[in-house]
Write an enzyme that holds these catalytic residues in place. Structure first.
Site, mmCIF file in Angstrom:
data_model
loop_
_atom_site.group_PDB
_atom_site.id
_atom_site.type_symbol
_atom_site.label_atom_id
_atom_site.label_comp_id
_atom_site.label_asym_id
_atom_site.label_seq_id
_atom_site.Cartn_x
_atom_site.Cartn_y
_atom_site.Cartn_z
ATOM 1 N N ASP A 104 0.825 -1.208 0.000
ATOM 2 C CA ASP A 104 0.000 0.000 0.000
ATOM 3 C C ASP A 104 0.866 1.268 0.000
ATOM 4 O O ASP A 104 2.007 1.250 0.466
ATOM 5 C CB ASP A 104 -0.903 -0.029 1.244
ATOM 6 C CG ASP A 104 -2.101 0.884 1.103
ATOM 7 O OD1 ASP A 104 -2.349 1.386 -0.012
ATOM 8 O OD2 ASP A 104 -2.802 1.103 2.107
ATOM 9 N N ASN A 110 1.346 3.468 -2.786
ATOM 10 C CA ASN A 110 1.956 3.937 -4.045
ATOM 11 C C ASN A 110 1.475 5.340 -4.399
ATOM 12 O O ASN A 110 2.265 6.204 -4.797
ATOM 13 C CB ASN A 110 1.584 3.000 -5.200
ATOM 14 C CG ASN A 110 2.220 1.640 -5.069
ATOM 15 O OD1 ASN A 110 3.145 1.459 -4.299
ATOM 16 N ND2 ASN A 110 1.717 0.683 -5.830
ATOM 17 N N GLU A 122 -12.228 -4.915 -5.388
ATOM 18 C CA GLU A 122 -12.791 -3.578 -5.152
ATOM 19 C C GLU A 122 -12.026 -2.489 -5.925
ATOM 20 O O GLU A 122 -12.521 -1.364 -6.078
ATOM 21 C CB GLU A 122 -12.756 -3.226 -3.648
ATOM 22 C CG GLU A 122 -13.765 -4.004 -2.798
ATOM 23 C CD GLU A 122 -13.416 -5.473 -2.613
ATOM 24 O OE1 GLU A 122 -12.229 -5.786 -2.440
ATOM 25 O OE2 GLU A 122 -14.334 -6.320 -2.683
ATOM 26 N N ASN A 123 -10.828 -2.809 -6.402
ATOM 27 C CA ASN A 123 -10.010 -1.783 -7.072
ATOM 28 C C ASN A 123 -10.573 -1.329 -8.427
ATOM 29 O O ASN A 123 -10.130 -0.316 -8.976
ATOM 30 C CB ASN A 123 -8.566 -2.250 -7.253
ATOM 31 C CG ASN A 123 -7.741 -2.201 -5.979
ATOM 32 O OD1 ASN A 123 -6.798 -2.973 -5.782
ATOM 33 N ND2 ASN A 123 -8.081 -1.279 -5.074
HETATM 34 C C1 FPP Z 1 -1.910 0.245 -3.331
HETATM 35 O O1 FPP Z 1 -1.444 1.566 -3.316
HETATM 36 C C2 FPP Z 1 -1.364 -0.431 -4.472
HETATM 37 C C3 FPP Z 1 -2.090 -0.974 -5.478
HETATM 38 C C4 FPP Z 1 -3.557 -0.958 -5.548
HETATM 39 C C5 FPP Z 1 -1.408 -1.584 -6.623
HETATM 40 C C6 FPP Z 1 -0.238 -2.438 -6.262
HETATM 41 C C7 FPP Z 1 0.575 -2.595 -7.460
HETATM 42 C C8 FPP Z 1 1.903 -2.534 -7.479
HETATM 43 C C9 FPP Z 1 2.763 -2.405 -6.294
HETATM 44 C C10 FPP Z 1 2.525 -2.600 -8.784
HETATM 45 C C11 FPP Z 1 3.361 -3.798 -8.935
HETATM 46 C C12 FPP Z 1 2.640 -5.064 -8.960
HETATM 47 C C13 FPP Z 1 2.863 -6.028 -9.862
HETATM 48 C C14 FPP Z 1 2.285 -7.371 -9.658
HETATM 49 C C15 FPP Z 1 3.651 -5.805 -11.057
HETATM 50 P P1 FPP Z 1 -2.497 2.738 -3.475
HETATM 51 O O2 FPP Z 1 -2.563 3.122 -4.896
HETATM 52 O O3 FPP Z 1 -3.792 2.326 -2.861
HETATM 53 O O4 FPP Z 1 -1.817 3.868 -2.629
HETATM 54 P P2 FPP Z 1 -2.550 4.985 -1.781
HETATM 55 O O5 FPP Z 1 -3.293 4.262 -0.684
HETATM 56 O O6 FPP Z 1 -1.426 5.814 -1.274
HETATM 57 O O7 FPP Z 1 -3.456 5.704 -2.716
#
Ligand code: FPP
Length: 261
Positions: A38, A40, A85-86
């Site tokens: 989580d 990103n 849910e994404n």
């Molecule tokens: C959550 O961060 C992350 C995700 C929903 C996507 C996860 C994907 C990766 C780490 C990319 C790499 C994966 C593969 C399998 C190549 P968020 O976007 O919810 O962050 P936030 O809570 O800060 O908005």
């Protein structure tokens, strides 16, 4: 000892080159680590970048952690890449993530195969694009005999959805007269889950400060230890991973029994 092993392991280090990792005591390692990657989006926003730049940076972290698992001789690693849910996210972000998964497989499959990694995907993969489904099938097939880390990516995955599918299947078997409801065992339930063949999750790591499971591996984490950090996923290093493992080893796991310590 663990601190010594991981100290000096920097963000860009290639964990496979670290001979000192050999010193780790294998039987103390968790058999199965599950990671909620989580933060990103928050990482990107904090850098003045668009959210998708955070996902891109997250791929680099994932690559380093898989390498570290290989170096440690870890049995299984499962990561939460996209939940059921994404899909509620903006189209552009969903498309970006799907392309990223595809790009990741295309770019990394050779090296992961060389590293003896066995790749799998869990979740409603049949709802993904035909192209991604083909890449998934190819990656599974190509690495099916590998004996290293069992690396599982949860894409279009939800724990409740997985349990619902399991109940529907067992109910259907019962309706066909194959099993009686009172004969259903935990093993029969596990055989219907997407993670069949993997050990139970020992350790759940969640980055970026939130302390919840978010519908990830609900059955499999029944006795898991949890480790949370405020670090956003793109900033998570092999050293942070080592700290989580170190702290895991110090936990008193009683499984409902009494302490053996
Ligand atoms: C959550 O961060 C992350 C995700 C929903 C996507 C996860 C994907 C990766 C780490 C990319 C790499 C994966 C593969 C399998 C190549 P968020 O976007 O919810 O962050 P936030 O809570 O800060 O908005």
């Amino acid at each position: 000892m663990w601190k010594k092993i991981f100290s000096g392991m920097q963000k860009n280090d290639d964990a496979s080159d670290k001979s000192y990792l050999d010193e780790l005591v294998q039987d103390q390692l968790p058999q199965h680590v599950a990671i909620i990657m989580d933060g990103n989006g928050r990482w990107a926003t904090g850098q003045g970048l668009i959210r998708t730049a955070g996902h891109k940076a997250g791929v680099k972290t994932l690559k380093r952690i898989v390498k570290t698992c290989t170096a440690l001789g870890m049995n299984a690693l499962t990561v939460y890449a996209f939940s059921t849910e994404n899909w509620k996210r903006p189209h552009a972000e969903v498309d970006f993530l799907m392309n990223l998964f595809s790009e990741y497989l295309a770019k990394e499959i050779d090296e992961m195969d060389q590293d003896n990694v066995k790749i799998d995907f869990i979740g409603r993969t049949w709802e993904l694009s035909k192209g991604l489904q083909k890449q998934i099938a190819d990656a599974r097939h190509r690495t099916r005999d590998n004996t290293g880390v069992k690396f599982t990516v949860a894409v279009n995955y939800g724990g409740q959805d997985e349990l619902l599918r399991m109940v529907q299947e067992l109910a259907a078997q019962s309706q066909r007269g194959m099993i009686k409801p009172e004969e259903i065992t935990a093993e029969m339930i596990e055989a219907q889950l997407d993670t069949y063949g993997l050990p139970p999750v020992d350790l759940v790591i969640r980055t970026s400060g939130d302390m919840r499971l978010s519908n990830f591996l609900l059955w499999q984490t029944a006795y898991a230890e949890f480790w949370f950090t405020d670090i956003n996923w793109p900033d998570f290093t092999p050293e942070d991973f080592g700290r989580a493992l170190y702290e895991y080893c110090r936990r008193d796991r009683r499984f409902g029994g009494l302490s053996k310590k």
